[in-house]
Scaffold this motif. Structure first.
Motif, PDB file in Angstrom:
ATOM      1  N   SER A   1       4.450   7.456   4.685  1.00 48.87           N
ATOM      2  CA  SER A   1       3.654   6.605   5.572  1.00 48.87           C
ATOM      3  C   SER A   1       2.782   5.649   4.765  1.00 48.87           C
ATOM      4  O   SER A   1       2.105   6.065   3.824  1.00 48.87           O
ATOM      5  CB  SER A   1       2.770   7.472   6.470  1.00 48.87           C
ATOM      6  OG  SER A   1       1.821   6.683   7.156  1.00 48.87           O
ATOM      7  N   THR A   2       2.787   4.369   5.150  1.00 46.58           N
ATOM      8  CA  THR A   2       1.846   3.415   4.580  1.00 46.58           C
ATOM      9  C   THR A   2       0.686   3.163   5.549  1.00 46.58           C
ATOM     10  O   THR A   2      -0.116   2.261   5.330  1.00 46.58           O
ATOM     11  CB  THR A   2       2.548   2.078   4.239  1.00 46.58           C
ATOM     12  OG1 THR A   2       3.230   1.585   5.395  1.00 46.58           O
ATOM     13  CG2 THR A   2       3.540   2.267   3.116  1.00 46.58           C
ATOM     14  N   ASP A   3       0.618   3.964   6.613  1.00 38.72           N
ATOM     15  CA  ASP A   3      -0.539   3.930   7.507  1.00 38.72           C
ATOM     16  C   ASP A   3      -1.699   4.682   6.859  1.00 38.72           C
ATOM     17  O   ASP A   3      -1.549   5.329   5.826  1.00 38.72           O
ATOM     18  CB  ASP A   3      -0.203   4.600   8.838  1.00 38.72           C
ATOM     19  CG  ASP A   3       0.716   3.750   9.696  1.00 38.72           C
ATOM     20  OD1 ASP A   3       0.727   2.528   9.520  1.00 38.72           O
ATOM     21  OD2 ASP A   3       1.444   4.330  10.526  1.00 38.72           O
ATOM     22  N   LYS A   4      -2.845   4.625   7.504  1.00 36.72           N
ATOM     23  CA  LYS A   4      -4.002   5.390   7.027  1.00 36.72           C
ATOM     24  C   LYS A   4      -4.392   6.501   7.995  1.00 36.72           C
ATOM     25  O   LYS A   4      -5.143   7.409   7.640  1.00 36.72           O
ATOM     26  CB  LYS A   4      -5.190   4.452   6.793  1.00 36.72           C
ATOM     27  CG  LYS A   4      -4.941   3.442   5.682  1.00 36.72           C
ATOM     28  CD  LYS A   4      -6.177   2.613   5.390  1.00 36.72           C
ATOM     29  CE  LYS A   4      -5.915   1.626   4.273  1.00 36.72           C
ATOM     30  NZ  LYS A   4      -7.123   0.823   3.947  1.00 36.72           N
TER      31      LYS A   4
ATOM     32  N   GLY B   1       1.116   8.473   2.868  1.00 34.01           N
ATOM     33  CA  GLY B   1       1.936   8.915   1.746  1.00 34.01           C
ATOM     34  C   GLY B   1       3.043   9.844   2.213  1.00 34.01           C
ATOM     35  O   GLY B   1       3.432   9.833   3.389  1.00 34.01           O
ATOM     36  N   PRO B   2       3.590  10.664   1.291  1.00 30.99           N
ATOM     37  CA  PRO B   2       4.669  11.578   1.675  1.00 30.99           C
ATOM     38  C   PRO B   2       4.234  12.509   2.806  1.00 30.99           C
ATOM     39  O   PRO B   2       3.202  13.175   2.716  1.00 30.99           O
ATOM     40  CB  PRO B   2       4.937  12.359   0.376  1.00 30.99           C
ATOM     41  CG  PRO B   2       4.468  11.456  -0.709  1.00 30.99           C
ATOM     42  CD  PRO B   2       3.283  10.734  -0.146  1.00 30.99           C
TER      43      PRO B   2
ATOM     44  N   PHE C   1       8.140   9.004  -8.461  1.00 31.42           N
ATOM     45  CA  PHE C   1       7.631  10.335  -8.118  1.00 31.42           C
ATOM     46  C   PHE C   1       6.844  10.333  -6.814  1.00 31.42           C
ATOM     47  O   PHE C   1       6.309  11.367  -6.426  1.00 31.42           O
ATOM     48  CB  PHE C   1       6.766  10.885  -9.259  1.00 31.42           C
ATOM     49  CG  PHE C   1       7.561  11.377 -10.431  1.00 31.42           C
ATOM     50  CD1 PHE C   1       8.040  12.678 -10.477  1.00 31.42           C
ATOM     51  CD2 PHE C   1       7.857  10.538 -11.478  1.00 31.42           C
ATOM     52  CE1 PHE C   1       8.786  13.128 -11.544  1.00 31.42           C
ATOM     53  CE2 PHE C   1       8.603  10.971 -12.565  1.00 31.42           C
ATOM     54  CZ  PHE C   1       9.071  12.275 -12.601  1.00 31.42           C
ATOM     55  N   SER C   2       6.766   9.207  -6.144  1.00 29.64           N
ATOM     56  CA  SER C   2       6.098   9.153  -4.842  1.00 29.64           C
ATOM     57  C   SER C   2       7.043   9.726  -3.799  1.00 29.64           C
ATOM     58  O   SER C   2       7.766   9.009  -3.108  1.00 29.64           O
ATOM     59  CB  SER C   2       5.727   7.702  -4.497  1.00 29.64           C
ATOM     60  OG  SER C   2       4.939   7.666  -3.334  1.00 29.64           O
TER      61      SER C   2
ATOM     62  N   GLN D   1       0.826  -1.218   0.000  1.00 30.53           N
ATOM     63  CA  GLN D   1       0.000   0.000   0.000  1.00 30.53           C
ATOM     64  C   GLN D   1       0.853   1.258   0.000  1.00 30.53           C
ATOM     65  O   GLN D   1       0.511   2.258   0.619  1.00 30.53           O
ATOM     66  CB  GLN D   1      -0.979  -0.010   1.180  1.00 30.53           C
ATOM     67  CG  GLN D   1      -1.959  -1.177   1.125  1.00 30.53           C
ATOM     68  CD  GLN D   1      -2.998  -1.096   2.214  1.00 30.53           C
ATOM     69  OE1 GLN D   1      -2.679  -0.902   3.388  1.00 30.53           O
ATOM     70  NE2 GLN D   1      -4.254  -1.247   1.850  1.00 30.53           N
ATOM     71  N   HIS D   2       1.963   1.178  -0.701  1.00 29.14           N
ATOM     72  CA  HIS D   2       2.867   2.320  -0.834  1.00 29.14           C
ATOM     73  C   HIS D   2       2.540   3.094  -2.111  1.00 29.14           C
ATOM     74  O   HIS D   2       1.909   4.151  -2.061  1.00 29.14           O
ATOM     75  CB  HIS D   2       4.313   1.823  -0.839  1.00 29.14           C
ATOM     76  CG  HIS D   2       5.346   2.886  -0.738  1.00 29.14           C
ATOM     77  ND1 HIS D   2       5.543   3.855  -1.701  1.00 29.14           N
ATOM     78  CD2 HIS D   2       6.285   3.136   0.218  1.00 29.14           C
ATOM     79  CE1 HIS D   2       6.530   4.645  -1.342  1.00 29.14           C
ATOM     80  NE2 HIS D   2       7.000   4.240  -0.180  1.00 29.14           N
ATOM     81  N   SER D   3       2.953   2.560  -3.268  1.00 31.05           N
ATOM     82  CA  SER D   3       2.757   3.251  -4.543  1.00 31.05           C
ATOM     83  C   SER D   3       2.597   2.224  -5.653  1.00 31.05           C
ATOM     84  O   SER D   3       3.424   1.316  -5.786  1.00 31.05           O
ATOM     85  CB  SER D   3       3.949   4.160  -4.859  1.00 31.05           C
ATOM     86  OG  SER D   3       4.161   5.102  -3.822  1.00 31.05           O
TER      87      SER D   3
END
Length: 427
Positions: free
Chosen positions: A394-397, A402-403, A379-380, A346-348
């Motif tokens: 962050s891969t948290d919600k 994200g960045p 580009f992430s 769940q990164h990019s």
């Protein structure tokens, strides 16, 4: 466990809470002036920082650190100047603190404003790269947070020298005492004391390998913002422009393979695979990439190259951080999305297609922090998104995804103004 280490970490926590109160009173101009003084102070301290770094390099060589690890660790005048420039860039970024996120008036006349505020005290645990000492400290400072840093043993002398330069030059320009603190111990128990210090610490951010992150998460008594693996996918749809798809794939895998937003798995629609895969394989192999392929890809490329590696089940869950790419042929976009749901971190993730409807379906269905359409996953990144410097991805919600830039280092509060309203109904 050493009582001295525990007492020191607890004292630093109490000092940070007091410093956070002082930081909340600084104006944007005051913060920027302090940041510029820090940048100048860092450059002025180049000689002692390089001397301290030499000790870390020597120790790293004696431990047998890899050439890549030593390069990440190494500092010289140019790299210190670059760190100072990044501080100046942070000074030029908009200050998120005090920003009005929303405001409205209730029917009873109560006026409510939602305002961005600092989180308070943030602990950051990181490995290897000494520049993180500066990056983390100045981003937290700009967003009004006191910081407690705990770096890895490989860079202890460098980290201490950088922290001292920031503290001394910042204090001369008005930095509150203890706003930036570095734990001087490399003992692992200091990590535990920091992670359990919920009476002083509002948030903890681990930056490093999966082992470090899992350790911090298992110990932490306060919220943790983390990113585990960067298992990033690119899906090439049946109508993709071949050259665009090759260019995006090669860039995402090879431009900098050791970072979390590098491509790890390539998914290719069955209809385009016989045409696309030979072209992509040629470009990837020219860049030194090892391909780990499924049976369908193996059949297509069997006459093209003899150095293919058959993918194993664990390859679909691997973050290689190297010139290795897993490749799989899928029957359709639904299968690609299903594969990503099972194996993505769940990164990019990316789709390559000219079809807007297909792209929108993919982007709506893939639950990752960043989903790309015809863009390399490289580009992430906070700077590439126009955020300026970032504290990490962050891969948290919750609460950041994200960045993570300056706004993500803030919380918010409600300011409620009335003229005597009460809940009690007067009779």
């Amino acid at each position: 466990m050493s009582q001295d280490i525990k007492d020191t970490v607890l004292q630093m926590g109490a000092q940070a809470v007091e410093a956070a109160r002082g930081l909340s009173k600084l104006s944007s101009d005051e913060k920027n002036r302090i940041l510029l003084a820090m940048a100048d102070g860092l450059v002025a301290a180049t000689e002692p920082i390089v001397a301290a770094n030499t000790k870390d390099i020597s120790a790293g060589e004696a431990k047998g650190l890899s050439r890549a690890m030593l390069d990440r660790l190494r500092l010289d005048s140019d790299r210190i100047a670059a760190i100072a420039d990044s501080i100046r860039q942070v000074a030029n970024l908009p200050d998120p603190v005090g920003e009005t996120l929303d405001e409205w008036t209730q029917p009873n006349g109560i006026a409510i404003r939602k305002m961005r505020v600092p989180i308070g005290v943030i602990g950051i645990i990181f490995e290897s790269r000494p520049n993180v000492t500066s990056d983390a400290a100045v981003l937290c400072f700009k967003s009004g947070n006191a910081t407690i840093l705990r770096g890895g043993s490989e860079a202890i002398h460098s980290n201490c020298a950088i922290a001292a330069a920031l503290q001394d030059s910042g204090k001369a320009a008005g930095l509150p005492d203890h706003a930036i603190q570095l734990i001087p111990f490399t003992d692992r128990e200091s990590v535990q004391h920091l992670a359990e210090m919920d009476q002083h610490l509002d948030l903890i951010i681990p930056r490093g390998g999966k082992g470090l992150i899992e350790t911090v998460v298992s110990m932490a008594r306060m919220p943790v913002i983390k990113h585990y693996d960067g298992i990033c996918h690119t899906y090439v749809h049946h109508d993709a422009d071949l050259q665009m798809a090759v260019d995006i794939t090669v860039d995402a895998k090879t431009q900098k393979p050791s970072v979390c937003n590098a491509l790890e798995t390539l998914l290719v629609h069955r209809d385009i695979a016989p045409t696309f895969l030979p072209k992509a394989a040629e470009a990837l192999r020219a860049a030194g990439v090892e391909l780990r392929v499924d049976e369908a890809t193996l059949e297509i490329l069997s006459g093209e190259t003899d150095d293919l590696v058959r993918a194993q089940p664990e390859d679909w869950d691997a973050e290689y951080l190297d010139l290795i790419l897993a490749v799989k042929v899928v029957n359709d976009m639904a299968e690609a999305i299903d594969h990503i749901h099972v194996h993505s971190s769940q990164h990019s993730d990316c789709i390559v297609t000219p079809d807007q409807a297909a792209a929108e379906e993919f982007m709506a269905s893939v639950d990752s922090a960043a989903v790309f359409w015809n863009v390399s996953t490289r580009f992430s990144d906070g700077e590439e998104f126009g955020f300026g410097a970032e504290i990490g991805i962050s891969t948290d919600k919750l609460h950041a995804r994200g960045p993570m830039a300056l706004p993500e280092l803030c919380s918010y509060k409600y300011l409620v103004v009335g003229d005597g309203q009460t809940k009690t109904v007067k009779t």
